[in-house]
Design a protein around this motif. Structure first.
Motif, PDB file in Angstrom:
ATOM      1  N   SER A  80       0.827  -1.242  -0.148  1.00 50.43           N
ATOM      2  CA  SER A  80      -0.089  -0.051  -0.045  1.00 50.43           C
ATOM      3  C   SER A  80       0.894   1.093  -0.013  1.00 50.43           C
ATOM      4  CB  SER A  80      -0.982  -0.008   1.134  1.00 50.43           C
ATOM      5  OG  SER A  80      -0.134   0.140   2.467  1.00 50.43           O
ATOM      6  N   GLY A  81       2.049   1.355   0.248  1.00 49.41           N
ATOM      7  CA  GLY A  81       2.902   2.470   0.315  1.00 49.41           C
ATOM      8  C   GLY A  81       3.534   2.623  -0.926  1.00 49.41           C
ATOM      9  N   ARG A  82       3.175   1.851  -1.994  1.00 44.69           N
ATOM     10  CA  ARG A  82       3.908   2.168  -3.372  1.00 44.69           C
ATOM     11  C   ARG A  82       2.650   2.774  -4.429  1.00 44.69           C
ATOM     12  NH1 ARG A  82       5.560  -2.968  -5.788  1.00 44.69           N
ATOM     13  NH2 ARG A  82       6.458  -1.398  -7.153  1.00 44.69           N
ATOM     14  N   ALA A  83       3.196   3.634  -5.283  1.00 38.98           N
ATOM     15  CA  ALA A  83       2.228   4.144  -6.205  1.00 38.98           C
ATOM     16  C   ALA A  83       1.568   3.410  -7.090  1.00 38.98           C
ATOM     17  CB  ALA A  83       3.025   5.408  -7.124  1.00 38.98           C
ATOM     18  N   VAL A  84       0.351   3.693  -7.515  1.00 45.35           N
ATOM     19  CA  VAL A  84      -0.344   2.740  -8.503  1.00 45.35           C
ATOM     20  C   VAL A  84      -0.380   3.328  -9.747  1.00 45.35           C
ATOM     21  CG1 VAL A  84      -2.939   2.472  -9.264  1.00 45.35           C
ATOM     22  CG2 VAL A  84      -2.298   2.643  -6.666  1.00 45.35           C
ATOM     23  N   HIS A  85      -0.181   2.353 -10.698  1.00 45.50           N
ATOM     24  CA  HIS A  85       0.161   2.900 -12.347  1.00 45.50           C
ATOM     25  C   HIS A  85      -1.286   2.999 -13.148  1.00 45.50           C
ATOM     26  CE1 HIS A  85       4.598   1.953 -12.003  1.00 45.50           C
ATOM     27  NE2 HIS A  85       4.236   3.194 -10.858  1.00 45.50           N
ATOM     28  N   GLN A  86      -1.430   4.129 -13.524  1.00 46.91           N
ATOM     29  CA  GLN A  86      -2.668   4.121 -14.420  1.00 46.91           C
ATOM     30  C   GLN A  86      -2.132   3.504 -15.790  1.00 46.91           C
ATOM     31  OE1 GLN A  86      -6.071   5.701 -14.642  1.00 46.91           O
ATOM     32  NE2 GLN A  86      -5.752   4.160 -16.297  1.00 46.91           N
ATOM     33  N   GLU A  87      -2.943   2.476 -16.341  1.00 49.07           N
ATOM     34  CA  GLU A  87      -2.453   1.871 -17.649  1.00 49.07           C
ATOM     35  C   GLU A  87      -3.396   2.468 -18.449  1.00 49.07           C
ATOM     36  OE1 GLU A  87       0.228   0.429 -17.875  1.00 49.07           O
ATOM     37  OE2 GLU A  87       0.593  -0.241 -15.689  1.00 49.07           O
ATOM     38  N   ASP A  88      -3.763   1.699 -19.858  1.00 50.65           N
ATOM     39  CA  ASP A  88      -4.404   2.196 -20.767  1.00 50.65           C
ATOM     40  C   ASP A  88      -5.879   2.784 -20.630  1.00 50.65           C
ATOM     41  OD1 ASP A  88      -2.257   1.490 -22.501  1.00 50.65           O
ATOM     42  OD2 ASP A  88      -3.090  -0.492 -23.383  1.00 50.65           O
ATOM     43  N   THR A  89      -6.024   3.934 -21.225  1.00 46.12           N
ATOM     44  CA  THR A  89      -7.581   4.383 -21.246  1.00 46.12           C
ATOM     45  C   THR A  89      -7.775   4.601 -22.618  1.00 46.12           C
ATOM     46  OG1 THR A  89      -7.255   5.351 -18.878  1.00 46.12           O
ATOM     47  CG2 THR A  89      -9.012   6.292 -20.420  1.00 46.12           C
ATOM     48  N   LEU A  90      -9.035   4.182 -23.206  1.00 45.99           N
ATOM     49  CA  LEU A  90      -9.511   4.611 -24.375  1.00 45.99           C
ATOM     50  C   LEU A  90     -10.978   4.382 -24.478  1.00 45.99           C
ATOM     51  CD1 LEU A  90      -8.576   4.529 -27.580  1.00 45.99           C
ATOM     52  CD2 LEU A  90      -9.408   2.299 -27.589  1.00 45.99           C
ATOM     53  N   VAL A  91     -11.396   5.499 -25.113  1.00 47.07           N
ATOM     54  CA  VAL A  91     -12.995   5.435 -25.659  1.00 47.07           C
ATOM     55  C   VAL A  91     -12.985   5.510 -27.055  1.00 47.07           C
ATOM     56  CG1 VAL A  91     -14.808   7.017 -25.653  1.00 47.07           C
ATOM     57  CG2 VAL A  91     -13.585   6.879 -23.643  1.00 47.07           C
ATOM     58  N   LEU A  92     -13.592   4.386 -27.764  1.00 43.45           N
ATOM     59  CA  LEU A  92     -13.670   4.692 -29.083  1.00 43.45           C
ATOM     60  C   LEU A  92     -14.115   5.742 -29.896  1.00 43.45           C
ATOM     61  CD1 LEU A  92     -15.318   0.986 -29.578  1.00 43.45           C
ATOM     62  CD2 LEU A  92     -12.892   1.392 -29.797  1.00 43.45           C
ATOM     63  N   ARG A  93     -13.471   6.047 -30.903  1.00 42.85           N
ATOM     64  CA  ARG A  93     -13.848   7.184 -31.496  1.00 42.85           C
ATOM     65  C   ARG A  93     -15.316   7.535 -31.836  1.00 42.85           C
ATOM     66  NH1 ARG A  93      -8.967   9.213 -34.108  1.00 42.85           N
ATOM     67  NH2 ARG A  93      -7.223   7.742 -34.471  1.00 42.85           N
ATOM     68  N   GLU A  94     -16.090   6.767 -32.072  1.00 45.54           N
ATOM     69  CA  GLU A  94     -17.262   6.665 -32.432  1.00 45.54           C
ATOM     70  C   GLU A  94     -18.193   7.014 -31.273  1.00 45.54           C
ATOM     71  OE1 GLU A  94     -16.473   2.290 -32.929  1.00 45.54           O
ATOM     72  OE2 GLU A  94     -15.486   4.180 -33.337  1.00 45.54           O
ATOM     73  N   HIS A  95     -17.506   6.875 -30.040  1.00 42.17           N
ATOM     74  CA  HIS A  95     -18.176   7.299 -28.581  1.00 42.17           C
ATOM     75  C   HIS A  95     -17.618   8.445 -27.839  1.00 42.17           C
ATOM     76  CE1 HIS A  95     -20.906   3.379 -28.947  1.00 42.17           C
ATOM     77  NE2 HIS A  95     -19.837   2.958 -29.366  1.00 42.17           N
ATOM     78  N   ARG A  96     -16.863   9.264 -28.644  1.00 42.88           N
ATOM     79  CA  ARG A  96     -16.274  10.360 -27.997  1.00 42.88           C
ATOM     80  C   ARG A  96     -17.205  11.575 -27.951  1.00 42.88           C
ATOM     81  NH1 ARG A  96     -10.092   9.800 -30.213  1.00 42.88           N
ATOM     82  NH2 ARG A  96      -9.648   7.636 -29.294  1.00 42.88           N
ATOM     83  N   GLY A  97     -16.835  12.398 -27.055  1.00 44.80           N
ATOM     84  CA  GLY A  97     -17.784  13.567 -26.809  1.00 44.80           C
ATOM     85  C   GLY A  97     -18.855  13.505 -25.959  1.00 44.80           C
ATOM     86  N   ARG A  98     -18.773  12.328 -24.947  1.00 46.41           N
ATOM     87  CA  ARG A  98     -19.896  12.133 -23.981  1.00 46.41           C
ATOM     88  C   ARG A  98     -19.115  12.051 -22.521  1.00 46.41           C
ATOM     89  NH1 ARG A  98     -21.019   9.440 -28.390  1.00 46.41           N
ATOM     90  NH2 ARG A  98     -22.709   9.576 -29.618  1.00 46.41           N
ATOM     91  N   ARG A  99     -17.959  12.396 -22.420  1.00 49.19           N
ATOM     92  CA  ARG A  99     -17.293  12.535 -21.285  1.00 49.19           C
ATOM     93  C   ARG A  99     -17.248  11.019 -20.604  1.00 49.19           C
ATOM     94  NH1 ARG A  99     -18.388  17.170 -16.870  1.00 49.19           N
ATOM     95  NH2 ARG A  99     -16.190  16.543 -16.401  1.00 49.19           N
ATOM     96  N   LEU A 100     -17.164   9.945 -21.446  1.00 45.81           N
ATOM     97  CA  LEU A 100     -16.933   8.745 -20.994  1.00 45.81           C
ATOM     98  C   LEU A 100     -15.472   8.401 -20.221  1.00 45.81           C
ATOM     99  CD1 LEU A 100     -18.417   6.685 -23.906  1.00 45.81           C
ATOM    100  CD2 LEU A 100     -19.491   7.364 -21.692  1.00 45.81           C
ATOM    101  N   GLY A 101     -14.456   9.096 -20.936  1.00 38.04           N
ATOM    102  CA  GLY A 101     -13.340   9.215 -20.291  1.00 38.04           C
ATOM    103  C   GLY A 101     -13.181   9.433 -18.730  1.00 38.04           C
TER     104      GLY A 101
END
Length: 357
Positions: free
Chosen positions: A284-305
Motif C-alpha cells: 500500500s505504500g507504493r504508487a498505483v500506475h494508470q495503464e491504458d485508457t481508451l474511448v472508441l472514436r465513435e463514442h467520444r464527446g460524451r465524457r466517458l473518459g
C-alpha cells in the motif's frame, strides 16, 4: 564483447522468480528503476523484478530481448529490443538505460549499436525510442505536433539527434496525490454520468475479464494501438485476440500486482465503448500506475473518459486504500485526456520524447 573495460552480453531470462538468471534480471531491473528515478525525480515509477517478469515471459505476442553492460561484473546498464511476432513487422522499439555514474564511457553507444544492428538484420525499417528528458534551461527542440518540447542541450537529445533520430511527440508524466476528496469525485462522476446520458453503463472487475466482455476487450486493446495519438511515429496496429487477452491476464494475475478495470457499455448495442485500467502493487505504500485508457472514436464527446476514470478511482479507494499516488502518461497533444486528468488533480512530474529513425 569487451569495449573500454565494460562488457555487453545477453543474459538468459529466468523462467520464474528465483530460477537460473534471476540475479541478473533483478540487477537489470534495478538499473531500470534507478534511471527512471533520476529522470523523473521520484521512485514511484519503480517496478520489482517479480512484477516485470510476466511481461518478459510473454514472448508469443511481444518478443523482447535484453542486453546488459557490466563493469567489474556489476550490471550498470541495459538495452531492450522489442518487436511484434509478425515476421513482416517493420518496427522495433529500442531502449538504452545507463546508470548516471557510468555515462559518457561509450556504454550507451555500444548498446545502441547492438540494438540497431539487430533491427537492421531483421529488416526493421523503423526504430522507435521513448526517452525521458529532464527539464533544463536553454534552447528547446519542439515536437512537430505543436505540443511540448525537450531541452536541446540534454545528453539524451544530443545522443539521439546524432544517431539520426527525429523527435515526433512529447509525452507528459503526471501524478495524482491520494486520497482524492470523495465529495469531489462524486460530483465529477455525477456530471460525467449526466453528459454520457442513459445509453451507457459502467462495469468494473478485478484482474481477469469476464467471459461476456472478452471479445470486446480484445477489440479495445487493438484499437488502443490505432486510436490513441501517435503523431508521426507510425505505430503499427497490434492485434489482440481473445486467446491473447486470456493468456496475458493469466500471466499478470500470477504476478504480485492487481489490475482494476472499468468499462463503459453502450446499452443500445450491448458492446463496450471504452475502458480504463489501474495496475495496483501489493504494497500500500507504493504508487498505483494508470495503464491504458481508451474511448472508441465513435463514442467520444460524451465524457466517458472522465466517467471511467472516476469510477475506477472510487473503486481503488474502496477496495485498495492507502496508496500514495497514481502515475500516468499521456501525449501532450491529447488535450481531452489531459483535461480529464487535470480536473481530477493530476500534476506534471516530467516529460519524455518519442523518437523515430
Amino acid at each position: 564483447m569487451t569495449i573500454d573495460r565494460f562488457t555487453v552480453d545477453e543474459p538468459a531470462l529466468p523462467a520464474a522468480p528465483g530460477a537460473a538468471g534471476w540475479a541478473h534480471f533483478r540487477a537489470a531491473t534495478a538499473v531500470r528503476n534507478a534511471v527512471e528515478a533520476d529522470a523523473y525525480g521520484t521512485d514511484e515509477l519503480g517496478l520489482t523484478a517479480e512484477e516485470l517478469l510476466p511481461y518478459w515471459l510473454d514472448q508469443d505476442y511481444a518478443p523482447a530481448r535484453m542486453f546488459v553492460a557490466r563493469v567489474g561484473g556489476d550490471i550498470v546498464a541495459r538495452g531492450v529490443y522489442e518487436t511484434r511476432p509478425e515476421a513482416s513487422a517493420a518496427v522495433a522499439w529500442l531502449s538504452v538505460e545507463v546508470l548516471p555514474a557510468f555515462r559518457r564511457r561509450g556504454i550507451g553507444t555500444a548498446l545502441a549499436d547492438r540494438l540497431e544492428a539487430i533491427a537492421a538484420e531483421e529488416g526493421r525499417v523503423r526504430a522507435l525510442v521513448y526517452a525521458a528528458s529532464r527539464q533544463a534551461p536553454g534552447e528547446r527542440l519542439p515536437s512537430p505536433t505543436g505540443f511540448g518540447s525537450v531541452p536541446l542541450a540534454n545528453p539524451e537529445v544530443r545522443f539521439l539527434l546524432a544517431r539520426g533520430y527525429t523527435l515526433e511527440q512529447v509525452e507528459r508524466g503526471s501524478r495524482l496525490p491520494l486520497p482524492v476528496d470523495e465529495g469531489d469525485l462524486a460530483r465529477q462522476l455525477e456530471r460525467a454520468a449526466a453528459a454520457a446520458g442513459p445509453d451507457y453503463a459502467v462495469h468494473r472487475w478485478t484482474d481477469r475479464t469476464p467471459e461476456r466482455w472478452r471479445e470486446d476487450m480484445a477489440l479495445l486493446r487493438t484499437r488502443m494501438t490505432t486510436d490513441a495519438p501517435s503523431a508521426g511515429l507510425e505505430e503499427p496496429e497490434d492485434v489482440w485476440t481473445v486467446q491473447r487477452l486470456a493468456q496475458e491476464e493469466e500471466a499478470f494475475a500470477a504476478g504480485p500486482r492487481t489490475a482494476l478495470t472499468a468499462v463503459a457499455e453502450h446499452l443500445p448495442s450491448g458492446r463496450l465503448a471504452g475502458f480504463t485500467e489501474l495496475s495496483v502493487p501489493a504494497e500500500s505504500g507504493r504508487a498505483v500506475h494508470q495503464e491504458d485508457t481508451l474511448v472508441l472514436r465513435e463514442h467520444r464527446g460524451r465524457r466517458l473518459g472522465m466517467l471511467l476514470k472516476i469510477a475506477n478511482l472510487r473503486g481503488l479507494a474502496a477496495e485498495r486504500p492507502g496508496h500514495p499516488s497514481v502515475i500516468t502518461f499521456n501525449a501532450e497533444e491529447n488535450r481531452h485526456m489531459l483535461d480529464v486528468n487535470e480536473a481530477v488533480g493530476f500534476v506534471p512530474i516530467g516529460y519524455e520524447g518519442a523518437w523515430k529513425r
